[in-house]
Every structure is written in structure tokens, then in C-alpha cells.
Design a protein around this motif. Sequence first.
Motif, mmCIF file in Angstrom:
data_model
loop_
_atom_site.group_PDB
_atom_site.id
_atom_site.type_symbol
_atom_site.label_atom_id
_atom_site.label_comp_id
_atom_site.label_asym_id
_atom_site.label_seq_id
_atom_site.Cartn_x
_atom_site.Cartn_y
_atom_site.Cartn_z
ATOM 1 N N VAL A 123 37.293 42.839 43.571
ATOM 2 C CA VAL A 123 36.863 43.898 44.908
ATOM 3 C C VAL A 123 37.028 43.345 46.016
ATOM 4 O O VAL A 123 38.066 43.774 46.612
ATOM 5 N N TYR A 177 42.914 48.268 41.103
ATOM 6 C CA TYR A 177 42.614 48.035 42.378
ATOM 7 C C TYR A 177 43.595 46.496 42.910
ATOM 8 O O TYR A 177 44.620 46.728 44.131
ATOM 9 N N THR A 218 33.220 41.578 38.690
ATOM 10 C CA THR A 218 34.229 42.690 39.102
ATOM 11 C C THR A 218 34.289 43.422 40.578
ATOM 12 O O THR A 218 35.172 43.511 41.260
ATOM 13 N N SER A 224 39.032 47.670 37.745
ATOM 14 C CA SER A 224 39.669 46.397 38.757
ATOM 15 C C SER A 224 41.392 46.084 38.529
ATOM 16 O O SER A 224 41.630 45.555 39.986
ATOM 17 N N TRP A 240 37.999 37.037 38.282
ATOM 18 C CA TRP A 240 38.468 37.457 37.330
ATOM 19 C C TRP A 240 38.398 37.082 35.935
ATOM 20 O O TRP A 240 38.117 37.898 34.685
ATOM 21 N N PHE A 251 32.188 51.382 41.185
ATOM 22 C CA PHE A 251 31.660 50.355 39.892
ATOM 23 C C PHE A 251 29.833 50.183 39.865
ATOM 24 O O PHE A 251 29.595 50.378 39.353
ATOM 25 N N SER A 255 39.117 49.179 49.555
ATOM 26 C CA SER A 255 37.524 47.973 48.233
ATOM 27 C C SER A 255 36.304 48.905 48.124
ATOM 28 O O SER A 255 35.607 48.199 47.250
#
Lengths: 589, 70
Positions: A109, A229, A105, A226, A121, A75, A68
Motif C-alpha cells: 500500500v 488498491y 500488504t 490490496s 507482493w 488494513f 494509501s
Amino acid sequence: MINLPPAFIYIIGALLIPLIRIRILKQALVLLVPAIAFWNLINMPHGVYWTYQFLDYELILGRVDKLSMVFAYVFVIMSFIGMVYAIHIKEYGQHVAALLYVGCTLGVVFAGDMFTLFVFWEIMAISSVFLVFYRKTKRSLEAGFRYILVHLFGGCVLLCGIVIHAVTTGSLAFELFDFGTLAAKFILVGFLLNAAVPPFHAWLADAYPEATITGAVFMTAFTTKSAVYVLLRGFPGTELLVWLGAIMALYGVVYAVLENDIRRLLAYHIISQVGYMVCGVGLGSEMAINGASAHAFCHILYKAVLFMGMGAVVYVTGRSKMTDLQGRDLYKKMPITLALYMVGAFSISAVPLFNGFVSKTMVVAAAGMLHRPSIELMLHLASIGTFLHTGLKLPWGVWFGVKKGDEDVIEDAKEPPFNMLLAMGIAAGLCTLTGVYPKILYDLLPYPVDFHPYTVSSVVAMMQMLVLTLAAFWLYIDKLGGEPTVSLDTDWPYRMFGRVTLWFCNRPLNAIRSMGQDLLSKEVVSVGKISKHPYIFLEMFWNSIQGKRVSYQELIDKPYNENSYRIPLGLSACAAIIFLFLYGLIYMA
Amino acid sequence: MVKKLKIILYISIAATCILGFLFPNQHPHFWWQKIPVFDAVFGFIGCVVIVLVSKWIGHGWLMKKEDYYD
């Protein structure tokens, strides 16, 4: 360390913007937010923070580990660069949307459970769509609506998966999913949609080029990465992703050949580059996971440079099509932009000393280590296409290009404002820094890195490929100019579905409605006639019994004559009195 | 100018290919990685294939007039 999840630093920042009246303070705030978040990240040790009990579930807002953190770092850095690029904007709504978008975002994460993830989200999708709407053109409005509808659909699919997962396993924890279960399949589709994996990718190439100049820079960085991720977290080693990733890498390349809109061409190359990451997720080895994370990190930086460069061209010229730009000798008027753009282009093309070389080769090498020949060759091929388009065709078509003689001169073309150049400079500097000294990046990766990009043979092999790609480009240079067309993509069904729905409403449904209306309105007219003058109908009835034919119009046009109403009035009064009398009688008895 | 660039291109093609022979891949995973000029050939053919195939698909099917969706 501030005891606040990084997401909330951004969200609070976004909420403060409208409260500040002075422009310079607003500008300071939007730069300060990423700075505070960065400082916070540096001082945040690994662990699990900010857990809350919700019903029977545990919500985790801060799962901090190496995976993360690598995404969080890039980011936050990217949000700073994006804000520098956008600092001249007077529409503060865009800053609010961008800060919310970045904040959510980061929320995704650091989310340790699926519920928290889902909430962030969805806000991510909703806040980002405003970066499209703020362009305020008809096209961007339409593209924005398509974007949000697709993302809401993806969110629903994800929610289905989460609910099934929660019901079957009794846990909301966001860990590795078992691909065999139904819930995991739903969740995967939700993730793949945000990662722009074909066939769920059309929203990206549709909406990003229609976003505002500065908004598009944010959008390129956050949504797809994201998603990479969450794929890394939930689905490493899924065989399906290996193939989807490799196909995706080539898919974007094919469309980039056909594309005329400069930012849409770059958007197709996001799809292509995310393909490397998705493929790395699917390969699932430590090196592949490292490669996918590293490539996401590098990609965010160089894609930002590329989008900022092309955004600058659109900003100063007001044109976004290669056919409107080629042959205008723009390189004379904006050489700094060109130079900075080329740093991004070399990075994405994996030219040695730029950051694409230290990350892309890691994914490809991981495919080699796992002995996947076809995947390795597909990724290689995509890499050729990347250099061909972003490194050669696009700069050639935008800044140089063959003069045909009928080109108009772009009078007001000049370098963009200083802050835009500065943002490009910072990002380009970071691309070069991580390319020259990859240890900075490798130390951030989830697993210990045992990979040396700069061996002589691999540098030579890469140079061979690039130089010969250049030779082939030279051969086809006339064929590769822009063509004034649009390309069909998987958004065709839903764009056409909208059109068919509209037609269906307009024609068959409307015909039924108008038939009904005709019928009803006739009835309404006759009811209206009756209620206007009920007595006339008695008169007409009376006349027809007597055999006299007097029309309705004649009767209604007849001047009022109280004598003719004496009888009915008298009769009514008489009947009323009789009934009252009868009632009285009954009541008495 | 164009001529000079062409000469530079030819020299760099030659140089990278020669270097390919001088520094072969020490840890090849596949047979083609043992060929010193494989990447050069792959780069050229790959690029030509990408351009031709994409344009073929594009002109045959995907590319439409700009007002297609309007």
C-alpha cells in the motif's frame, strides 16, 4: 510517530513472536502490533518517506496520501480484529504468518515504486499460504500448493511487466500506467490475478475455504483488496475493467447459488463484491474511485464478520457443508453468532443503516452518473444475488433449514469462545457505525465526497428490492438448500493438467523407463557374470573351440582347484617378466 | 408463525411500493428510475432469474459429484 514504515512494525512483530516464551506476552504482542501501527498511521502526515537509492533507481517505502491511507487504516483495523479472533490459538506460526502477511500488504500500500511493490507482493503470497497449510488436512495442503503456484505465476507475469516497464521508460515509479503499452498489460494481468478477476479467480474459491478458521479471516481482507488498491493507483478509467468488474459481480453470484460449502459460498461472494470495486476502478470518475475505495473499506469489515461467523460454525460443529448443517436448529445453540452474522449479512446486502448501503450505492450511482445503463443493471442484479445468498440462503441453510427427519443432532454445538464473539462484535459494530454515520468513512476517501446515500427515494428503492428478493426466496426456498456437489471452475484446466501430467509420467514415460531398465539390467547381469569370474569365459571359449559343451553354471559351481589356475597365473607372471625384461632393455638402450 | 411472517412480508411489499409512489426518484439517470415500483419488480424477477439460470447451468454442466477431483 515512530520513524519506521508500518510494514516493518508488523514484520518486526512477527520476528519477535518466536522469541517470547510466555503465552500471555505473545498474545499481548500480537494485539500491540496493530495498536502501534494504528497510532503510527494517525501521526503520519501525507508525503513521501523512506526513500533509498538502489542502482539507478529510487526505492520508496512510504508514499503517504489519501488513497494509501484509506486502505492502510482499514488494513490495520482489520488486522486487530483478526488477531482478537485468533488470540486463542496456540500455534504461534499462524500469528507469525498473519503478521508477515499484513505487514507486506501495508508494504504494498505504501510502496512508491514497482520494485518495492513486487518484493512485498511476493512475500504476501508466500506468508499467506501458511494460513492454508496450517489447517493440516490433505485438502488444505493440496489447495495451498495450487494457491502458491498460481500466485507465483501471477508474480512472474507482474515481474515481466515491471522489467519491460523499467527498460522502456527507465523508471520504476509506481504511477498511472499507459494501458496501451505491453508492460502495462503484463502488470495489469498480475494485478488482476490477485484481485481474483475471472478467469484468474479460481485460487480464491479453492484456497480460502480450506484455510484455518482464523487464517481465512485474514485472507479475505488483504490479498484482493490490496490488488484493488494497486488497480486504483495504476489503472483508473480503464474501460476493460468496467466490464470485467460487472461480469465478475455476477459470476460470483451464479456460483454462490450452486455452492454447498459455507465458506466457499462466501468466497464466491468476495469475487462478486470485488467486482463492484474493479468496476469502480474502470469507471474512473472521482465518485467511482471514491466508491471503490469506500466499498473496499466496508467490504473488509463485513466480509470479516461473515467469515468469522461461518468460521465459528465450522469451529464448534466441525462441519462446513450446508447439507450437514441444515435442519439441525443451530439457531437455538448459537444465537449470538447468528445475530452478529446477520449484521454482516445486512451490510453486504446494502440494507440501509449498514455500511454496504453507503458504499455499494456509490459505485452504482457512479455508473448512473456516467450513463452506463447495462453496467448499472448488472450491478443491481448482482446486489439481489448478494442478499439472496449471504442474507437469506446461507443463514437459513446453516441455522434453520427444513427438517427432513434423518438429521443427526449436533450435540456439542455452542457459542464459540469469547474472543471470537468479541472480534465479530467489534467488526459488526464498525459496520453499523460506518453505516449510520458514513461521514467517518467519507472523510477518509481520496476525493471530496458529494454523495448522499440516505435520500428517501433511494432507501425506499433499496427496500423494495430487498423485500421482493425475500419474497422470491420464499418461493424457491425448497430449491435453494445445499446440494452435495462441487462446481467446476477455471481451476479445472490446471487441476486436470496435473492429473494428465501424472498419468503421462505414470504410463508412457514409465513404460519407456521400464523398457530401458529391462534392457540394461540384462546387460548388467552378463557384465556381472563376466566380472565375477573372467577366466571362466576363457575356459568356455577354449571348450567351445574343442567342441565340448560345458555350461557357465557347471563351471562356476566347480570347487576351487588351484591346479587349474596354475597355467593362467604362470602365463601372466611369465608375460610380466618378459615385458619387464623388454622394458629394461629399451630403457638401457 | 409462518402465517404471521407471510402477513408481515405482504404488508412490507405493499408499504414499500406505496412509498415508492409517494417518494419518486428526484434525479433519475435512466427511464426506469422514474417507475415507482421498478426496484420491486426488478428485485423479484432478478431473483427468480438468478436462481433458475444458475441452477440450469449448474445441473447441466458445472455441478459434479463431491469426489470429482479425488
